[in-house]
Design an enzyme around this catalytic site. Structure first.
Site, short mmCIF file in Angstrom:
data_model
loop_
_atom_site.label_atom_id
_atom_site.label_comp_id
_atom_site.label_asym_id
_atom_site.label_seq_id
_atom_site.Cartn_x
_atom_site.Cartn_y
_atom_site.Cartn_z
N GLU A 57 8.18 48.02 17.51
CA GLU A 57 7.93 49.33 18.12
C GLU A 57 9.20 49.89 18.76
O GLU A 57 9.50 51.08 18.65
CB GLU A 57 6.84 49.22 19.19
CG GLU A 57 5.53 48.64 18.69
CD GLU A 57 5.43 47.14 18.94
OE1 GLU A 57 4.40 46.71 19.48
OE2 GLU A 57 6.40 46.42 18.60
N CYS A 80 2.61 44.42 22.72
CA CYS A 80 2.49 43.44 23.80
C CYS A 80 2.43 44.14 25.15
O CYS A 80 2.92 45.26 25.32
CB CYS A 80 3.65 42.44 23.76
SG CYS A 80 5.28 43.17 24.04
N ALA A 159 4.78 21.72 -9.23
CA ALA A 159 4.96 22.21 -10.59
C ALA A 159 4.16 21.30 -11.51
O ALA A 159 4.20 20.07 -11.37
CB ALA A 159 6.44 22.20 -10.98
N SER A 173 9.19 13.38 -14.33
CA SER A 173 8.76 14.74 -14.01
C SER A 173 9.87 15.78 -14.11
O SER A 173 9.62 16.96 -13.86
CB SER A 173 8.19 14.79 -12.59
OG SER A 173 9.18 14.40 -11.64
N ASP A 205 12.31 10.19 -6.60
CA ASP A 205 13.12 11.36 -6.92
C ASP A 205 14.44 11.43 -6.16
O ASP A 205 15.31 12.22 -6.52
CB ASP A 205 12.33 12.64 -6.64
CG ASP A 205 11.10 12.77 -7.52
OD1 ASP A 205 11.03 12.08 -8.55
OD2 ASP A 205 10.21 13.57 -7.17
N LEU A 209 15.81 17.81 -0.30
CA LEU A 209 14.87 18.64 0.46
C LEU A 209 15.58 19.67 1.34
O LEU A 209 15.14 19.97 2.44
CB LEU A 209 13.96 17.76 1.33
CG LEU A 209 13.11 16.73 0.57
CD1 LEU A 209 12.32 15.88 1.55
CD2 LEU A 209 12.18 17.41 -0.42
#
Length: 370
Positions: A57, A80, A159, A173, A205, A209
């Site tokens: 705002e 607020c 996936a 994979s 794997d 990350l």
């Protein structure tokens, strides 16, 4: 000059602006604001751009200046009414001289909860609430989850092949998804407060990350590993500890010497409760992340951990990539393990389902119905 057809069109524009703040404003909610004339001509607009910065705002009011007087303010969330990092927005809205304030939804925080709306009405401002209300509520759903349930919003990602497998019977994979989809995942990681995976994924794997390239947030990498032994000195997590924080959740069964080695490396270790089978309680993991004010977390794990979250009813949003590949085999792995259900549900589990192409893949995004 932009002229909107109706109030809903103005509010939808405000929500699109608000979405720009995702990943930047948390743990605050994403908020957008638009100022229009009585004929719905666009005067100014703004959004909450980052945590600690001016609210939506205020950004819009500063851009409009004296043109606020007699105009209409559209804001996705109730202004607020309290002092926080910034002064109360409701006071600024009143001082700006708006004819009308249109609000998407009320603020669920108990210290606001209608007080901003009441203050506007007491000052003689016309207030309309609930315009595009369901969309406005969804916009702040992660904020509501953190504030009201004290846990983060859980995004689950995987996936899979067209026949619903995330890996072959030999656990292979790479890669089911295409490069475009993997780029989407990196963008998603860059907007998360935490990324959760399990010890099986770490061993199989050797993931980093991390978001590459980096995004607006650096997620803590949370490893669920009851014994605490999945991160070895040769793993990429061990070697990348300076790039992003790592939190390993362990049980009382974890070896003290192993945990000491992790801590000396700069990896945080926390002991968590387990069930009768010795598995970590995923609800407690989310409680801990909620205590740390994590708003968005990404569940990027194998079938067992994803199944644990599914069984506990702790998945809120899905990002599923379907690759144009077939794997087959009774021993191949599906996306969600755990106990699962005894019967097929009679009503849909998912809502707000969006389908889109992602390179050669199909991306399905959806919310889990509550």
């Amino acid at each position: 000059m932009t002229v909107f057809s109706d109030d809903a069109a103005v509010m939808q524009f405000a929500m699109r602006l608000a979405e720009r703040g995702t990943g930047l404003v948390e743990p605050n909610p994403a908020v957008g604001a638009v100022i229009v004339s009585g004929a719905r001509e666009l005067i100014a607009a703004g959004c909450h751009e980052r945590f600690g910065a001016a609210h939506a705002e205020i950004c819009a009011i500063e851009a409009a200046g004296e043109r606020c007087r007699g105009a209409d303010l559209f804001v996705t969330l109730e202004p607020c009414s309290h002092f926080g990092k910034t002064p109360p927005c409701a006071d600024a809205v009143i001082a700006a001289g708006f004819r009308r304030v249109v609000i998407g939804c009320e603020d669920p925080a108990p210290h606001v909860a209608g007080r901003g709306i009441a203050r506007l009405r007491e000052a003689g401002v016309e207030v309309v609430t609930g315009v595009c209300g369901s969309d406005a509520e969804r916009l702040i759903a992660p904020f509501r989850m953190l504030f009201c349930s004290q846990r983060p919003w859980v995004h689950a990602k995987w996936a899979m092949s067209l026949d619903g497998r995330i890996a072959t019977f030999r656990r292979h994979s790479r890669w089911i998804s295409c490069p475009v989809s993997r780029g989407y995942v990196h963008d998603l990681r860059g907007r998360m407060d935490a990324i959760i995976t399990g010890s099986g994924t770490v061993r199989a794997d050797d993931p980093l990350l991390t978001a590459r390239p980096s995004g607006p947030r650096t997620a803590v990498r949370v490893i669920l590993n009851a014994r605490g032994d999945s991160i070895t000195q040769h793993s990429r997590l061990w070697q990348s500890v300076a790039e992003a924080p790592i939190l390993v959740c362990v049980s009382d069964a974890a070896d003290a010497a192993t945990l000491t080695a992790l801590q000396r490396r700069g990896i945080e270790v926390i002991r968590m409760a387990t069930d009768a089978a010795g598995r970590l309680c995923v609800a407690d993991v989310l409680t801990e992340l909620g205590r740390r004010r994590c708003t968005h977390v990404l569940l990027e794990a194998g079938a067992a951990v994803t199944g644990a979250f599914f069984d506990a009813g702790l998945i809120d949003e899905l990002h599923v990539f379907i690759g144009p590949k077939l794997i087959g085999g009774a021993g191949a792995i599906s996306a969600i393990g755990g106990t699962g259900r005894a019967e097929v549900p009679q009503v849909p589990d998912l809502c707000r389902i969006r389908w889109s192409e992602s390179g050669t893949d199909m991306l399905v995004r959806a919310d889990v119905c509550r």
